[in-house]
Design an enzyme around this catalytic site. Structure first.
Site, PDB file in Angstrom:
ATOM      1  N   CYS A 308       0.825  -1.207   0.000  1.00  0.00           N
ATOM      2  CA  CYS A 308       0.000   0.000   0.000  1.00  0.00           C
ATOM      3  C   CYS A 308       0.858   1.255   0.000  1.00  0.00           C
ATOM      4  CB  CYS A 308      -0.966   0.033   1.174  1.00  0.00           C
ATOM      5  SG  CYS A 308      -2.187   1.362   0.968  1.00  0.00           S
ATOM      6  N   CYS A 489      -6.155   2.245  -3.705  1.00  0.00           N
ATOM      7  CA  CYS A 489      -5.550   2.874  -2.538  1.00  0.00           C
ATOM      8  C   CYS A 489      -6.470   3.993  -2.062  1.00  0.00           C
ATOM      9  CB  CYS A 489      -4.173   3.430  -2.899  1.00  0.00           C
ATOM     10  SG  CYS A 489      -3.278   4.109  -1.498  1.00  0.00           S
TER      11      CYS A 489
END
Length: 557
Positions: A308, A489
């Site tokens: 991430c 994201c």
């Protein structure tokens, strides 16, 4: 003479000659060990010649001949005894150096060194010791029994990717014999830790027992992988147990290298040093954010790839928004030290993020990598890369620092035949099949496909691997399933708003919703509700249970 170091005290080399002795002594060696029987090659100097030259150069010499391809446990024990007796550093040699490297590896294993470390050291020296991996895993001894267990499909890793692909397989082929290999007792919803660090989620909501999530009908082998033997369709587990398979899926996740930053392990969770990348530390992040009324807050991001890529700055925005609401934002100096050269890798989302950078007064320090930290002194050191490529060290004081550690593939994968040159699982980016070994597949963070390493990516990849594996087994007739690199994201730019970044290979935007509902390039309250309310539920109740909502694979042909 080409000496290759395996440890600070042992190096190995191909056949040396008497005239090399002086150079070995000058290089700091104090002893040589010959592991090549005299007379093995027509051009080979005898040990007596080597011994004479070695003594003239001030070196000790020992003769431990080993037949090529026949290194015994007794040979390894005698080699270990020589290392104990001889002054170091020691150079051991044979025809190519392989027998000497094998002796060292078995000795190191007997003394407790981990298999991945041994294989990595040998590989760095130019020696592939995969052929003796089982003996290394068995503490340097030849296994007396294989103790093999076999399953039709073996999945390495019980994280998001591993359990999701097991569930997708069971949804398509309920009778399939599947086993998941993972030693962990607890499974974590890691995307929730940013929200824990922002004071939004209770950390307990992000953890469940592994046993409660293993799909019905799937075996759970609670053990760690030590090595792969793809040529034998086998895995070696810690303790030298062997599991064989018909098909293999590799989804072990990433290794967080906390020790890659000098001084970090001993100060984590204390002295204002925290990270949302660990379950037990995310609550400390929120404690620090709430307690800071004035001072300097540092936030770091290491070189890519990391899981991430937006998570480092999510922590910044949520902290800054809290300080804004508390009326102390102007008294907090916020510094984002990013090893990269840009704020976010997909340019379409940067304008919205820059509005928040400006709103919160965040100072951007690009191409700065955290290299050392002294928690009690509240000081961190960064290596900054200048435009001309040279480096300088930057010292920064802090009142709190949120650290993201460097990340890599797990050691047992990195040193295996399944890895590419950089240590990542070597897969075709479209089909997620291994590029070199038929019947092996990869998904999740440890793969070398150039997608964002996110749970959303694993959600999309799991049905693709399930379909393609079953197709290869002759149990599916449709064409290949193809992965487009999708990753998501949700960038938490403030409490109540998110910039929902969704993109695929090459930064191509891949929105899941029409722009009139959620425009991912703009902060959205609806995207926040998705992150806060829907995504955790989808993770636990859909993704990990084979319900492929918003994840149906695209098929070719």
């Amino acid at each position: 003479m080409d000496a290759k170091p395996l440890s600070p005290t042992v190096s190995v080399a191909p056949q040396i000659r008497p005239e090399d002795a002086a150079a070995l002594a000058a290089a700091g060696f104090r002893a040589v060990v010959c592991n090549r029987p005299d007379g093995e090659g027509a051009d080979q100097p005898g040990f007596e010649e080597i011994e004479r030259a070695a003594r003239e150069a001030g070196l000790e010499a020992a003769y431990l001949p080993v037949l090529s391809g026949k290194v015994t446990d007794e040979d390894a024990a005698r080699f270990g005894a020589l290392l104990d007796r001889l002054p170091g550093p020691v150079l051991a040699y044979c025809r190519s150096g392989t027998r000497s490297a094998t002796l060292w590896a078995l000795t190191a294993a007997a003394r407790g060194r981990a298999l991945p470390e041994i294989l990595a050291a040998a590989r760095a020296a130019g020696y592939d010791l995969g052929g003796v991996a089982r003996r290394i895993a068995n503490g340097g001894r030849t296994p007396t029994a294989s103790g093999e267990v076999r399953h039709e499909v073996v999945i390495v890793g019980g994280g998001a990717a591993g359990i999701a692909v097991a569930s997708s397989l069971k949804a398509r082929a309920p009778d399939l014999d599947i086993a998941i290999l993972d030693p962990a007792d607890i499974h974590y919803y890691q995307p929730g830790w940013t929200m824990v660090g922002g004071g939004i989620f209770d950390p307990r909501w992000t953890a469940k027992t592994m046993a409660s999530l293993i799909p019905p009908g799937v075996a759970w082998i609670k053990a760690a992988v030590a090595a792969f033997e793809p040529e034998n369709n086998a895995l070696i587990l810690d303790g030298c147990r062997v599991v064989t398979y018909g098909r293999l899926i590799v989804a072990p996740g990433l290794k967080l290298d906390w020790g890659g930053i000098e001084g970090l392990p001993e100060t984590l969770g204390r002295n204002g040093v925290t990270s949302n990348y660990r379950y037990d530390l995310a609550p400390y992040t929120w404690e620090l954010v709430r307690g800071l009324r004035r001072g300097t807050a540092l936030f770091t991001q290491p070189p890519m790839p990391i899981k991430c890529a937006g998570a480092p700055q999510k922590a910044i925005y949520l902290a800054a928004d809290h300080w804004r609401q508390a009326g102390v934002l102007r008294d907090v100096d916020i510094q984002f030290c990013n090893a990269g050269a840009v704020l976010f890798g997909v340019k379409d989302y940067v304008p919205a993020l820059m509005e928040y950078v400006d709103r919160y007064g965040i100072h951007l320090n690009f191409q700065e990598t955290l290299s050392r930290i002294d928690g009690p002194a509240r000081t961190a050191w960064f290596t900054r890369t200048r435009p001309d490529g040279t480096a300088e060290v930057v010292e920064r004081r802090f009142d709190m620092i949120h650290v993201v550690p460097p990340q890599a593939a797990p050691d047992f994968l990195r040193v295996s035949p399944l890895a590419d040159a950089a240590g990542w699982m070597d897969v075709d980016p479209a089909t997620l099949r291994h590029k070199r070994f038929p019947g092996i597949y990869g998904l999740g963070d440890a793969c070398n496909a150039p997608n964002a390493k996110t749970a959303a990516a694993a959600r999309k990849q799991a049905p693709i691997v399930a379909h393609n594996m079953l197709r290869d087994m002759g149990r599916m007739q449709e064409g290949d399933a193809v992965y487009d690199g999708y990753g998501s994201c949700p960038l938490t730019v403030e409490r109540g708003k998110i910039v929902l970044a969704e993109f695929g290979y090459g930064g191509r935007l891949l929105p899941s919703f029409p722009a009139w509902l959620i425009d991912g390039r703009k902060p959205s309250r609806l995207a926040w509700l998705l992150k806060e309310r829907m995504l955790p539920w989808m993770y636990w109740k859909a993704m990990l249970r084979g319900r492929e909502w918003l994840a149906k694979p695209e098929l070719t042909g």
